[in-house]
Design a protein around this motif. Sequence first.
Motif, PDB file in Angstrom:
ATOM      1  N   TYR A 107       0.866  -1.233   0.015  1.00 15.04           N
ATOM      2  CA  TYR A 107      -0.040  -0.076   0.007  1.00 15.04           C
ATOM      3  C   TYR A 107       0.972   1.245   0.157  1.00 15.04           C
ATOM      4  O   TYR A 107       1.538   1.474   0.970  1.00 15.04           O
ATOM      5  CB  TYR A 107      -0.836  -0.058   1.177  1.00 15.04           C
ATOM      6  N   LEU A 108       0.847   2.176  -1.121  1.00 17.63           N
ATOM      7  CA  LEU A 108       1.724   3.149  -1.226  1.00 17.63           C
ATOM      8  C   LEU A 108       0.968   4.470  -0.536  1.00 17.63           C
ATOM      9  O   LEU A 108       0.158   4.860  -1.155  1.00 17.63           O
ATOM     10  CB  LEU A 108       2.044   3.431  -2.629  1.00 17.63           C
ATOM     11  N   ALA A 109       1.306   4.830   0.730  1.00 20.82           N
ATOM     12  CA  ALA A 109       0.625   5.816   1.276  1.00 20.82           C
ATOM     13  C   ALA A 109       1.431   7.229   1.002  1.00 20.82           C
ATOM     14  O   ALA A 109       2.685   7.283   1.162  1.00 20.82           O
ATOM     15  CB  ALA A 109       0.711   5.554   2.722  1.00 20.82           C
ATOM     16  N   ASP A 126      -9.809   2.784   0.407  1.00 18.51           N
ATOM     17  CA  ASP A 126      -8.450   2.899   0.891  1.00 18.51           C
ATOM     18  C   ASP A 126      -8.376   1.889   2.109  1.00 18.51           C
ATOM     19  O   ASP A 126      -7.198   1.377   2.097  1.00 18.51           O
ATOM     20  CB  ASP A 126      -8.110   4.356   1.324  1.00 18.51           C
ATOM     21  N   LEU A 127      -9.474   1.846   2.922  1.00 17.20           N
ATOM     22  CA  LEU A 127      -9.251   0.842   3.855  1.00 17.20           C
ATOM     23  C   LEU A 127      -9.279  -0.528   3.338  1.00 17.20           C
ATOM     24  O   LEU A 127      -8.358  -1.477   3.872  1.00 17.20           O
ATOM     25  CB  LEU A 127     -10.288   0.736   4.790  1.00 17.20           C
ATOM     26  N   ALA A 128      -9.904  -1.044   2.484  1.00 15.27           N
ATOM     27  CA  ALA A 128      -9.620  -2.433   1.504  1.00 15.27           C
ATOM     28  C   ALA A 128      -8.312  -2.414   1.023  1.00 15.27           C
ATOM     29  O   ALA A 128      -7.665  -3.637   1.329  1.00 15.27           O
ATOM     30  CB  ALA A 128     -10.860  -2.454   0.501  1.00 15.27           C
ATOM     31  N   GLY A 129      -7.676  -1.203   0.477  1.00 12.74           N
ATOM     32  CA  GLY A 129      -6.433  -1.299   0.081  1.00 12.74           C
ATOM     33  C   GLY A 129      -5.693  -1.497   1.265  1.00 12.74           C
ATOM     34  O   GLY A 129      -4.245  -2.254   1.164  1.00 12.74           O
ATOM     35  N   THR A 131     -17.665  10.502  -2.026  1.00  9.15           N
ATOM     36  CA  THR A 131     -18.048  10.733  -0.531  1.00  9.15           C
ATOM     37  C   THR A 131     -16.959  10.271   0.014  1.00  9.15           C
ATOM     38  O   THR A 131     -15.844   9.323  -0.209  1.00  9.15           O
ATOM     39  CB  THR A 131     -19.250  10.109  -0.111  1.00  9.15           C
ATOM     40  N   ALA A 132     -16.797  10.894   1.331  1.00 10.29           N
ATOM     41  CA  ALA A 132     -15.812  10.533   2.248  1.00 10.29           C
ATOM     42  C   ALA A 132     -15.924   9.002   2.509  1.00 10.29           C
ATOM     43  O   ALA A 132     -15.023   8.289   2.713  1.00 10.29           O
ATOM     44  CB  ALA A 132     -15.770  11.345   3.510  1.00 10.29           C
ATOM     45  N   ASP A 133     -17.052   8.394   2.579  1.00 13.40           N
ATOM     46  CA  ASP A 133     -17.289   7.076   2.865  1.00 13.40           C
ATOM     47  C   ASP A 133     -16.747   6.123   1.801  1.00 13.40           C
ATOM     48  O   ASP A 133     -16.235   5.033   2.082  1.00 13.40           O
ATOM     49  CB  ASP A 133     -18.888   6.806   3.145  1.00 13.40           C
ATOM     50  N   GLU A 134     -16.990   6.628   0.650  1.00 12.07           N
ATOM     51  CA  GLU A 134     -16.436   5.771  -0.453  1.00 12.07           C
ATOM     52  C   GLU A 134     -14.915   5.782  -0.410  1.00 12.07           C
ATOM     53  O   GLU A 134     -14.314   4.786  -0.652  1.00 12.07           O
ATOM     54  CB  GLU A 134     -17.012   6.440  -1.762  1.00 12.07           C
ATOM     55  N   VAL A 160       3.840  15.033   8.278  1.00 11.17           N
ATOM     56  CA  VAL A 160       3.371  13.888   7.791  1.00 11.17           C
ATOM     57  C   VAL A 160       1.764  14.018   7.548  1.00 11.17           C
ATOM     58  O   VAL A 160       0.814  14.498   8.274  1.00 11.17           O
ATOM     59  CB  VAL A 160       3.373  12.615   8.520  1.00 11.17           C
ATOM     60  N   ASP A 161       1.352  13.796   6.080  1.00  7.22           N
ATOM     61  CA  ASP A 161       0.302  14.158   5.850  1.00  7.22           C
ATOM     62  C   ASP A 161      -0.875  13.390   6.726  1.00  7.22           C
ATOM     63  O   ASP A 161      -0.571  12.348   7.205  1.00  7.22           O
ATOM     64  CB  ASP A 161       0.049  13.525   4.416  1.00  7.22           C
ATOM     65  N   ASP A 162      -2.077  14.045   7.047  1.00  8.77           N
ATOM     66  CA  ASP A 162      -2.904  13.315   7.819  1.00  8.77           C
ATOM     67  C   ASP A 162      -3.680  12.051   7.358  1.00  8.77           C
ATOM     68  O   ASP A 162      -3.767  11.173   8.309  1.00  8.77           O
ATOM     69  CB  ASP A 162      -4.064  14.375   8.109  1.00  8.77           C
ATOM     70  N   GLY A 163      -3.957  11.882   6.257  1.00  7.86           N
ATOM     71  CA  GLY A 163      -4.273  10.615   5.745  1.00  7.86           C
ATOM     72  C   GLY A 163      -3.272   9.570   5.833  1.00  7.86           C
ATOM     73  O   GLY A 163      -3.664   8.254   6.061  1.00  7.86           O
ATOM     74  N   THR A 164      -2.005   9.710   5.393  1.00  2.53           N
ATOM     75  CA  THR A 164      -0.958   9.081   5.672  1.00  2.53           C
ATOM     76  C   THR A 164      -0.836   8.408   7.102  1.00  2.53           C
ATOM     77  O   THR A 164      -0.629   7.159   7.178  1.00  2.53           O
ATOM     78  CB  THR A 164       0.572   9.540   5.064  1.00  2.53           C
ATOM     79  N   SER A 165      -0.987   9.431   7.978  1.00  2.00           N
ATOM     80  CA  SER A 165      -0.754   9.128   9.344  1.00  2.00           C
ATOM     81  C   SER A 165      -2.043   8.002   9.682  1.00  2.00           C
ATOM     82  O   SER A 165      -1.453   7.145  10.326  1.00  2.00           O
ATOM     83  CB  SER A 165      -0.749  10.001  10.518  1.00  2.00           C
ATOM     84  N   VAL A 166      -2.963   8.305   9.240  1.00  4.69           N
ATOM     85  CA  VAL A 166      -4.266   7.219   9.630  1.00  4.69           C
ATOM     86  C   VAL A 166      -4.002   5.999   9.052  1.00  4.69           C
ATOM     87  O   VAL A 166      -4.075   4.943   9.440  1.00  4.69           O
ATOM     88  CB  VAL A 166      -5.456   7.738   9.132  1.00  4.69           C
ATOM     89  N   GLU A 167      -3.545   5.882   7.701  1.00  2.75           N
ATOM     90  CA  GLU A 167      -3.150   4.708   7.223  1.00  2.75           C
ATOM     91  C   GLU A 167      -2.020   4.063   8.035  1.00  2.75           C
ATOM     92  O   GLU A 167      -1.936   2.540   8.149  1.00  2.75           O
ATOM     93  CB  GLU A 167      -2.655   5.035   5.885  1.00  2.75           C
ATOM     94  N   ILE A 168      -0.863   4.810   8.424  1.00  3.58           N
ATOM     95  CA  ILE A 168       0.142   4.160   9.152  1.00  3.58           C
ATOM     96  C   ILE A 168      -0.640   3.521  10.646  1.00  3.58           C
ATOM     97  O   ILE A 168       0.172   2.492  10.914  1.00  3.58           O
ATOM     98  CB  ILE A 168       1.101   5.187   9.548  1.00  3.58           C
TER      99      ILE A 168
END
Length: 157
Positions: A4-6, A60-63, A52-55, A79-87
């Motif tokens: 997964y490339l974040a 991304d969660l499936a990824g 949508t945010a849900d989509e 660090v990007d906020d979305g990247t932090s969540v993925e981490i």
Amino acid sequence: MKIYLAGPLFSNAERGFLDTIAARLRAEGFEVFVPHEQFAEQKFMRSDGDSTADEVYAVDLAGVMGANAVLAWLDGTQVDDGTSVEIGIFSRLAAQDPARYKGIIGLSTDMRVARRKGLVPADGINLFVVGAIRASGEVVWSVDEAVAALIRLRDRP
């Protein structure tokens, strides 16, 4: 192994850098999930709620959950906020099932961060983020080092 490339994907330059990394990883034999490849760019630019945010979260969660490792691009003043969540999500997955979820490689190529390397805790990157990365991986300083680290994760029994 699936990666997964974040990383931030909000400018042409950011997407271009991620595309370059993805091409390199694919050339090394990795399967790569790149979030911005999952949606037409126009969906992110529309104001009518077409994407949508849900989509985005569901895809991304499936990824993240379908990957064996995360390569997280850490550049920027923070660090990007979305990247932090993925981490964070992947860190917990790796703790629960290390045979399946092999680890996280954090990639910093930002000279603002490199100048602090070894001088301050976590080299000036958010301590919690670096702790989540180091729980199952490491922070590296070039794309070559990132590829080598991912190969080590892949080849680890």
